[in-house]
Design a protein around this motif. Structure first.
Motif, PDB file in Angstrom:
ATOM      1  N   LYS A   1     -50.456 -21.976 -38.096  1.00 18.84           N
ATOM      2  CA  LYS A   1     -51.811 -22.525 -38.876  1.00 18.84           C
ATOM      3  C   LYS A   1     -51.909 -22.042 -40.165  1.00 18.84           C
TER       4      LYS A   1
ATOM      5  N   ARG B   1     -52.910 -33.453 -33.099  1.00 15.65           N
ATOM      6  CA  ARG B   1     -53.811 -32.351 -32.678  1.00 15.65           C
ATOM      7  C   ARG B   1     -52.746 -31.229 -31.948  1.00 15.65           C
TER       8      ARG B   1
ATOM      9  N   ARG C   1     -60.603 -24.736 -36.424  1.00 15.57           N
ATOM     10  CA  ARG C   1     -59.641 -24.112 -35.526  1.00 15.57           C
ATOM     11  C   ARG C   1     -58.248 -24.430 -35.896  1.00 15.57           C
ATOM     12  N   VAL C   2     -58.071 -25.261 -37.015  1.00 16.19           N
ATOM     13  CA  VAL C   2     -56.566 -25.042 -37.466  1.00 16.19           C
ATOM     14  C   VAL C   2     -56.384 -24.286 -38.780  1.00 16.19           C
TER      15      VAL C   2
ATOM     16  N   CYS D   1     -50.737 -29.476 -34.646  1.00 14.31           N
ATOM     17  CA  CYS D   1     -51.622 -28.590 -35.401  1.00 14.31           C
ATOM     18  C   CYS D   1     -52.080 -27.251 -34.409  1.00 14.31           C
ATOM     19  N   GLY D   2     -51.661 -27.375 -33.331  1.00 16.43           N
ATOM     20  CA  GLY D   2     -52.362 -26.301 -32.502  1.00 16.43           C
ATOM     21  C   GLY D   2     -53.613 -26.501 -31.639  1.00 16.43           C
ATOM     22  N   LEU D   3     -54.240 -27.728 -31.834  1.00 18.52           N
ATOM     23  CA  LEU D   3     -55.563 -27.880 -31.345  1.00 18.52           C
ATOM     24  C   LEU D   3     -55.499 -28.301 -30.125  1.00 18.52           C
ATOM     25  N   LEU D   4     -54.339 -28.738 -29.455  1.00 16.33           N
ATOM     26  CA  LEU D   4     -54.204 -29.140 -28.234  1.00 16.33           C
ATOM     27  C   LEU D   4     -52.931 -28.424 -27.561  1.00 16.33           C
ATOM     28  N   SER D   5     -52.708 -27.995 -26.370  1.00 17.32           N
ATOM     29  CA  SER D   5     -51.388 -27.569 -25.851  1.00 17.32           C
ATOM     30  C   SER D   5     -50.815 -28.662 -25.086  1.00 17.32           C
TER      31      SER D   5
ATOM     32  N   GLU E   1     -50.161 -19.330 -34.168  1.00 15.54           N
ATOM     33  CA  GLU E   1     -51.016 -18.670 -35.390  1.00 15.54           C
ATOM     34  C   GLU E   1     -50.178 -18.608 -36.754  1.00 15.54           C
TER      35      GLU E   1
ATOM     36  N   SER F   1     -59.056 -34.325 -40.793  1.00 14.09           N
ATOM     37  CA  SER F   1     -59.183 -35.254 -39.608  1.00 14.09           C
ATOM     38  C   SER F   1     -60.157 -36.376 -40.066  1.00 14.09           C
TER      39      SER F   1
ATOM     40  N   TYR G   1     -55.159 -29.526 -42.493  1.00 12.05           N
ATOM     41  CA  TYR G   1     -55.491 -30.531 -41.588  1.00 12.05           C
ATOM     42  C   TYR G   1     -56.569 -31.270 -42.093  1.00 12.05           C
TER      43      TYR G   1
END
Lengths: 321, 386, 376
Positions: free
Chosen positions: A78, A50, B227-228, A53-57, A75, A85, A83
């Motif tokens: 992305k 995550r 969001r991805v 993939c930039g879902l979580l910093s 961005e 899940s 991705y």
């Protein structure tokens, strides 16, 4: 294509309060590689994916994904990644085609190009003729292929798969992996997490996560050599599980450990141990069937977890004054 | 090796279109939601329009005529002819009538005393008694008022006659109220209620649908999948909201049409102004929905949250009862309620023919609240995604 | 019998635990009724109060100013400013600056001093028909009073020697306060809303999660499940009624002179009926979303609109009036208003009490039967 790696992870860390889900993890994934990420539930696999993939910093550390820095240009990343899940994140009330049209549109695909890509991916995942079926009505294996189709619509350079085959029957799993390999052959980098050890064998390299850290990373063969050295024998016969059979085997010179395996025993010995079929027959003093065996990733996994907990135990013993 | 994708601002349009199409397809799929947003509002408008009738007339009255003379019968008949009261029975004694009031058979008891005609003839003051059931103050107020006014007028003109008989050159002036009922000469309640109900429905539908739609994406996991993708959050939200803004405008139009044809609601102002303030109001409702989606984990929580917002918003808006009748400490609270300003604006536009320049405060309030709420909710929503 | 009681007790205990663990249910169950009571009790008022009145005084004399003061001395009208011209009235209405405009013509004082009749103008913003109607009646009364005062000023005491007049005695609610009228209605509305919604949600959740099937595998009988599940909610309902009534007494000065036994019986019957309705909804819907929407449609709206809570049933068209006969909240409101405001006893309220009992029995029987059938 340049030779720079597809993913470079540098000291990535993620904390939730006191709990550290991912702890100082660094590794690289080469272009076109199938990279497996193994670990128990809660080991930090999903958290890592995550973050990438930039879902979580990340709390600390950084990564370069598809040539872009995670902290600076999420961005751009992305656009270059796909991705999928562990939950099939599809609109179950919409048709296959409606789902793909939506996700294609989200990537900025439109018009003819979108229609062409939908036709291509539907063919790739072998779901022709089902474009107008509501995805909720499809069986699990097909739904998972629809999800894959949605993740590769925009022809990503890197594909992240988070336990893609959880809850899918073995036949559908094999079929799915055939697809994954053909994608990798055409140049897509695959980053896949799984807890199926047989699936990990398909990967060019495997990283093993334990409690948020990455103590092992190598090719499957390299891992086996390093963590499960020696030769393996399997002994099958009557009354092996009762009595002193196991003790006799462990007493052999060069024996490392003995495990039960079905109705038989599995013995691991050092490479140079002087053990043959005859020595085993003699040690057990009864007629048994004897086979050579090979280490698998499950052995590796158990060995790594074992080594890790010993280390942690030592650390605790020293730390607690 | 990437596929050809749209670039620049055009990409946003492509993305927006994809979200809108998806949203419409999902809505059309779900018959329950379709029923909730299209049929229910219409039914509710009609039901509410007929049910909410505050006109008080024909209040059931029991007459105790202890005089039994032509004069007493005339007085009772004349009072009943006014229409506010209607005789539902007679009783022999005040205590019988009392019991009827207790049972709720009647809400008014009119007692004409013995010797009413005789006293009138002799020029002695006589008094009619009116016993009111005060449980419903509106009704008792109007019923009592009707009786007092009738006998007051009678008394006044009798007094004038007597005075004229004694002193013919002395005049007594009567002050009459010449009234003019603007906008609603037939005093029909639905004319006032229909815009209120329309605003209420708009609030309920757009808030609930926005809140639940977004929290569903989160619950099901599709939000994470989105969001991805490079789809910007702002475009996602805009795309999700636009179809329901359209539904909201459709519902308001439907409600208004029903109001015009069934309840004779006038449209005196400009429809353009009406749709402008409606759109401004939608900023708020959508913003609240977004806020609820940001703070709730499940659809259930979103629903309860929407409910807890909607109920006070309706009560403190003047939808059903006028704000000026609320206690002083409560009135300022309505200033925090965008629905209040929306209702004032559309009632003024529809019923009184006002233009936007006549309702500058209301328009500005809607704009400010809308932008504040929507902006805050968007920020919160983005933050909660992480 | 003993076994029945232990099983019911076990079911009830389990359900109580659920309620205590779920803050949302507790919140909805206990805080919401109070919140709604205060909101409705204060927020809804049909009292004619503080109507903003603009005045066009074309006479500008002591007498004309007295008339203005007469109108605005009470709480019905408040002075909202002077206008130059009656033609500006509509403009003031459109801007919501005034809801009524009183025009006192030039020569008003002169006409009064000569004993001539005089007309004052009243323009009303009748968009709000109810307020307009009440304002009209009040204005007439003020004008009558002003006429009498004018006569008195000239030494002709009419008010004191009116040959005929009406004297009103208001019983039950002499101060004419809307709150007293509304609090019993709010009580019924809140009970209906909360009990139906809570049971419908609680039970349909159990269907959704499959724990209901699990229960059927145990030797617990259907009736025991029904009773056991509803008991804790009944307990909560009783607390709610007490809470709302006590708050109503403290905050709104609701009189407490009624027959407590009748209130208790009526509340109990009503609660059982509402819980039964919630159960029935959950059995039919089996899904939280549908259950909550159905609860809103069948309990919340009718209890508000067709119960006589705010809007008098007598004024409705026949189909709605017929429909209102089927709304139990209507009878419960009748019981509450009867006992609390009118000091009614069993004799006067036998019919609504019986109807409440009938509804409760019907709901329990139908839901138990449906419950059994659903499993077969």
């Amino acid at each position: 294509m340049s030779a720079s790696p597809a993913i470079v992870v540098d000291k990535l860390t993620r904390r939730y309060g006191d709990f550290t889900a991912v702890n100082d993890v660094s590794f690289q994934v080469e272009k076109g590689e199938i990279f497996g990420y193994l670990g128990a539930n809660g080991a930090g696999k999903t958290t890592t994916i995550r973050m990438l993939c930039g879902l979580l910093s990340p709390s600390e550390g950084d990564a370069i994904v598809a040539g872009h820095q995670l902290s600076k240009n999420p961005e751009r990343i992305k656009r270059a990644i796909g991705y999928m899940s562990q939950k099939f994140s599809l609109y179950t009330e919409l048709t296959l085609k409606a789902n793909l049209e939506f996700f294609g549109g989200a990537y900025g695909l439109w018009g003819k190009a979108l229609r062409r890509r939908i036709a291509e991916v539907v063919e790739l995942v072998d779901l022709q003729g089902r474009e107008n079926v509501v995805t909720g009505d499809l069986p699990g294996g097909m739904r998972q292929r629809v999800a894959l189709a949605g993740a590769i619509l925009h022809s990503p350079d890197i594909l992240f798969l988070d336990e893609p085959t959880a809850g899918v029957d073995p036949l559908a799993r094999r079929r799915f992996w055939t697809l994954i390999r053909s994608l990798a052959e055409s140049g897509t980098t695959i980053f896949v997490t799984t807890h199926y050890m047989d699936e990990a064998e398909y990967c060019a390299r495997v990283g093993l996560m334990v409690a948020g850290r990455l103590p092992a990373l190598d090719t499957p063969d390299g891992l086996k050599k390093h963590f499960v050295p020696g030769r393996l024998w399997v002994v099958r016969g009557p009354d092996l599980l009762t009595g002193d059979a196991a003790a006799r085997l462990s007493a052999l010179p060069g024996a490392i450990d003995v495990q039960t395996m079905g109705a038989g025993l599995r013995l691991r010995v050092q490479h140079d141990a002087p053990i043959t079929e005859q020595t085993l027959q003699q040690a057990l003093a009864r007629p048994v069937e004897i086979d050579q065996d090979e280490a698998n990733l499950e052995d590796v996994f158990l060995a790594v977890v074992d080594a890790d907990s010993q280390q942690a135990g030592t650390a605790k013993a020293f730390g607690g004054s | 090796m990437s596929a050809v994708t749209a670039a620049g601002p055009f990409r946003w349009l492509v993305q927006l279109w994809a979200v809108v199409v998806k949203e419409v397809r999902q809505t059309v799929q779900d018959k329950r939601i379709m029923a909730l947003i299209v049929i229910a509002p219409f039914l509710q408008l009609v039901l509410l329009g007929f049910a909410i009738d505050l006109d008080v007339d024909q209040v059931p009255t029991i007459v105790v005529d202890m005089d039994r003379t032509p004069e007493s019968r005339h007085a009772v008949a004349a009072l009943m002819a006014d229409g506010s009261l209607t005789a539902v029975g007679t009783a022999g004694s005040p205590s019988d009538a009392d019991a009827a009031l207790d049972r709720g058979d009647a809400a008014v008891v009119l007692i004409v005393p013995e010797g009413y005609a005789r006293d009138l003839a002799r020029g002695e003051p006589t008094q009619v008694q009116v016993l009111l059931d005060g449980t419903d103050p509106t009704r008792s107020g109007i019923a009592g008022g009707a009786a007092v006014r009738y006998f007051g007028e009678q008394g006044f003109s009798l007094a004038k006659q007597r005075l004229a008989a004694v002193a013919p050159d002395v005049q007594i002036s009567a002050i009459d109220v010449r009234s003019r009922l603007a906008y609603n000469p037939s005093l029909s309640t639905p004319i006032y209620m229909v815009p209120g109900i329309a605003g209420m429905l708009l609030l309920i539908i757009t808030t609930i649908v926005t809140a639940m739609g977004l929290s569903r994406e989160r619950e099901v996991g599709t939000l994470e999948q989105i969001r991805v993708t490079p789809l910007p959050t702002a475009v996602l939200m805009l795309g999700k909201v636009l179809p329901f803004v359209a539904v909201g405008l459709f519902d308001v139009t439907l409600a208004l049409t029903a109001g015009v044809y069934i309840f004779d609601v006038p449209i005196r102002g400009s429809m353009l102004d009406f749709y402008i303030v409606t759109s401004l109001f939608l900023l708020t409702t959508v913003g609240v929905g977004l806020f609820l989606a940001a703070v709730s984990k499940t659809q259930q929580q979103a629903f309860v949250g929407a409910f807890l917002f909607i109920l006070p918003a309706i009560l403190l808006s003047g939808t059903m009862t006028p704000i000026h009748a609320m206690p002083d400490w409560m009135q300022p609270m309505t200033l925090l309620n965008p629905l209040r300003f929306y209702l004032e604006a559309i009632r003024a536009i529809l019923l009184k023919g006002a233009s936007l320049s006549d309702v500058p405060v209301q328009t500005a309030a809607l704009l400010v609240y809308g932008l504040l709420i929507l902006g805050f909710a968007s920020l919160l929503f983005r933050k909660r995604l992480d | 019998m003993w076994l029945f009681l232990t099983r019911v007790g076990a079911m009830a205990g389990k359900e109580t635990l659920h309620i205590r663990r779920d803050p949302l249910t507790l919140w909805l169950g206990l805080a919401l009724p109070l919140f709604l009571l205060i909101l409705f009790g204060f927020g809804i008022s049909f009292d004619l109060d503080h109507i903003p009145l603009a005045v066009v005084d074309q006479d500008n004399t002591t007498e004309s100013r007295e008339l203005r003061q007469l109108f605005t001395a009470g709480s019905e009208f408040v002075f909202a400013g002077a206008l130059d011209n009656p033609d500006d009235a509509l403009d003031a209405f459109a801007k919501s600056q005034a809801h009524a405009v009183l025009t006192i013509p030039e020569g008003y004082a002169a006409a009064l001093s000569r004993g001539e009749n005089v007309e004052v103008g009243l323009i009303l913003d009748a968009a709000d028909a109810n307020s307009a109607q009440q304002a009209l009646a009040r204005a007439d009364a003020f004008a009558q009073l002003a006429s009498a005062q004018a006569a008195q000023r000239r030494g002709l005491d009419i008010a004191g020697s009116m040959p005929v007049s009406a004297r009103t005695w208001t019983r039950y609610n002499p101060a004419g306060r809307s709150a007293l009228f509304l609090v019993p209605g709010v009580t019924a509305y809140v009970m209906a809303l909360v009990s139906v919604l809570l049971t419908a949600l609680a039970v349909s959740k159990e269907w959704e999660q499959g724990s209901m099937e699990q229960l059927f595998a145990t030797p617990v009988r259907r009736a025991e499940i029904v009773v056991g599940k509803l008991l804790p909610y009944l307990g909560m309902g009783i607390i709610q009624v007490l809470l709302v009534l006590v708050a109503g007494t403290w905050i709104f000065g609701l009189p407490t002179n009624g027959n407590g036994l009748v209130v208790a019986l009526g509340s109990l019957l009503f609660m059982v009926g509402m819980l039964g309705q919630g159960l029935l909804i959950s059995i039919v819907a089996r899904n939280q979303m549908v259950a909550s929407l159905t609860a809103v449609m069948t309990a919340m709206l009718p209890s508000m609109l067709l119960s006589g809570f705010m809007f008098p049933v007598e004024n409705m068209p026949l189909p709605l009036r017929t429909l209102s006969n089927m709304v139990p909240a209507r009878y419960y409101i009748q019981v509450l208003r009867g006992t609390l405001l009118k000091d009614n006893g069993f004799a006067e309220l036998a019919v609504p009490l019986m109807l409440l009992a009938a509804f409760a029995t019907l709901m329990m029987v139908v839901s138990t039967v449906m419950f059994k059938r659903k499993l077969a």
